[in-house]
Motif scaffolding. Sequence first.
Motif, short mmCIF file in Angstrom:
data_model
loop_
_atom_site.label_atom_id
_atom_site.label_comp_id
_atom_site.label_asym_id
_atom_site.label_seq_id
_atom_site.Cartn_x
_atom_site.Cartn_y
_atom_site.Cartn_z
N UNK A 105 87.96 5.52 -22.67
CA UNK A 105 86.71 6.26 -22.80
C UNK A 105 86.22 6.56 -21.39
N UNK A 106 86.12 7.85 -21.08
CA UNK A 106 85.76 8.30 -19.74
C UNK A 106 86.98 8.90 -19.06
N UNK A 107 86.88 10.16 -18.61
CA UNK A 107 88.04 10.85 -18.04
C UNK A 107 87.81 11.23 -16.58
N UNK A 108 87.33 10.25 -15.80
CA UNK A 108 87.11 10.48 -14.38
C UNK A 108 88.23 9.91 -13.53
N UNK A 109 87.92 9.71 -12.23
CA UNK A 109 88.91 9.17 -11.30
C UNK A 109 89.42 7.82 -11.76
N UNK A 110 88.50 6.95 -12.19
CA UNK A 110 88.90 5.61 -12.57
C UNK A 110 89.84 5.60 -13.78
N UNK A 111 89.71 6.58 -14.65
CA UNK A 111 90.64 6.65 -15.77
C UNK A 111 92.07 6.87 -15.27
N UNK A 112 92.21 7.60 -14.17
CA UNK A 112 93.55 7.83 -13.61
C UNK A 112 94.19 6.51 -13.17
N UNK A 113 93.44 5.72 -12.41
CA UNK A 113 94.05 4.50 -11.88
C UNK A 113 94.21 3.43 -12.96
N UNK A 114 93.35 3.43 -13.96
CA UNK A 114 93.55 2.50 -15.08
C UNK A 114 94.84 2.85 -15.83
N UNK A 115 95.09 4.13 -16.01
CA UNK A 115 96.31 4.56 -16.69
C UNK A 115 97.55 4.25 -15.84
N UNK A 116 97.44 4.44 -14.53
CA UNK A 116 98.55 4.09 -13.64
C UNK A 116 98.88 2.60 -13.75
N UNK A 117 97.83 1.78 -13.79
CA UNK A 117 98.03 0.33 -13.90
C UNK A 117 98.62 -0.04 -15.26
N UNK A 118 98.18 0.65 -16.30
CA UNK A 118 98.70 0.36 -17.64
C UNK A 118 100.21 0.60 -17.71
N UNK A 119 100.69 1.62 -16.99
CA UNK A 119 102.12 1.91 -16.99
C UNK A 119 102.92 0.85 -16.24
#
Length: 344
Positions: A147-161
Amino acid sequence: MSKAEFIYLTQEDVIAAGGLNMEKCMEAVEEALACHARGDMVLPSKTVVRWGDPETEATKGRINAMPSYLGGKVNKVGIKWIGSSPLNPKRHNLPRASGILILNDPETKLPLAIMDSTIISAMRTGATGGVGMKYLARKESRIMGMIGAGVQARTQAMAAKIAFPHLEKILIFDILPDRSNSWCQEMSLKLNTPCSPARSAEEAVRESDFFVTVTTAHAPIVKADWIKSGHTFVHMAGYEDEVAVVKKADKIVLDSWTEVHHRGLQTVYLAYEQGLISEKDIYAEIGEIIIGKKKGRENNKEFIYYNTVGMGIEDVAFGSFILEEAQKKGIGISLPLWKNPIWV
């Protein structure tokens, strides 16, 4: 007396030295959190400069000063000075966040480096979420909600991978649909993982194995009846969920109860302030799980609530990695502090 010099690293230098390497960032952050659990650090609470009460941060922003010493493999002192101005993108075509990180030698206390910390801060925040995913989410997790599609969503997704290399899908919701759509187009390619806009925040939560909130919300979004057995909630910002969500958790895990309490804005603190939970209800700090003092997830039915507030030791950890890589690769500019000190 010998001269004193330090290395200056621009944002471009930080990136060239590995600033977007999430795997290394997670390793650095995990080391910092382990040192926190062992007490091998010095961590004054962050100082916040704001223009009014906490609610004004949504428009007027804030600047945080985050000093710390990190022992272990790092053995560096540092301070991050980072500003957050929410209106920057619209008004000035500038990033919301901007900052610098200063690293010092713990023996002489002289500065070793001054570097852009905008990338470092965003990456280490994603890594802190990722470490929680690694230790707290179900091992067979395949769908991430956001929930939330800003800069932090990018790095959370990178970490999830990194935490889940076989992640099959990311569902993301933002109150601005165009942001979700553009985010999915960008990150599907970068992560080689299908990313889809969710029709609602509820769908992003209900359809996920674990989910992350990275918003600027000041009113709850996530509702307790959206939570299902086995869920992991990675809570990265402020008041993003009902206090009933906290109360529903089988385990509450934090990065630092002291710092969550000091910040005083996140849902878990509000639940504590309202008397719905006590300190005894805090199961562990994540560092205790990393070093084996406490167990992480013990079965596939637990609902685990993981809340982070962010600590300066995480910036020092990843910033130290960047400095080492920059020195190896000859990146950055050496600047003099003095040729000969005028007073000794």
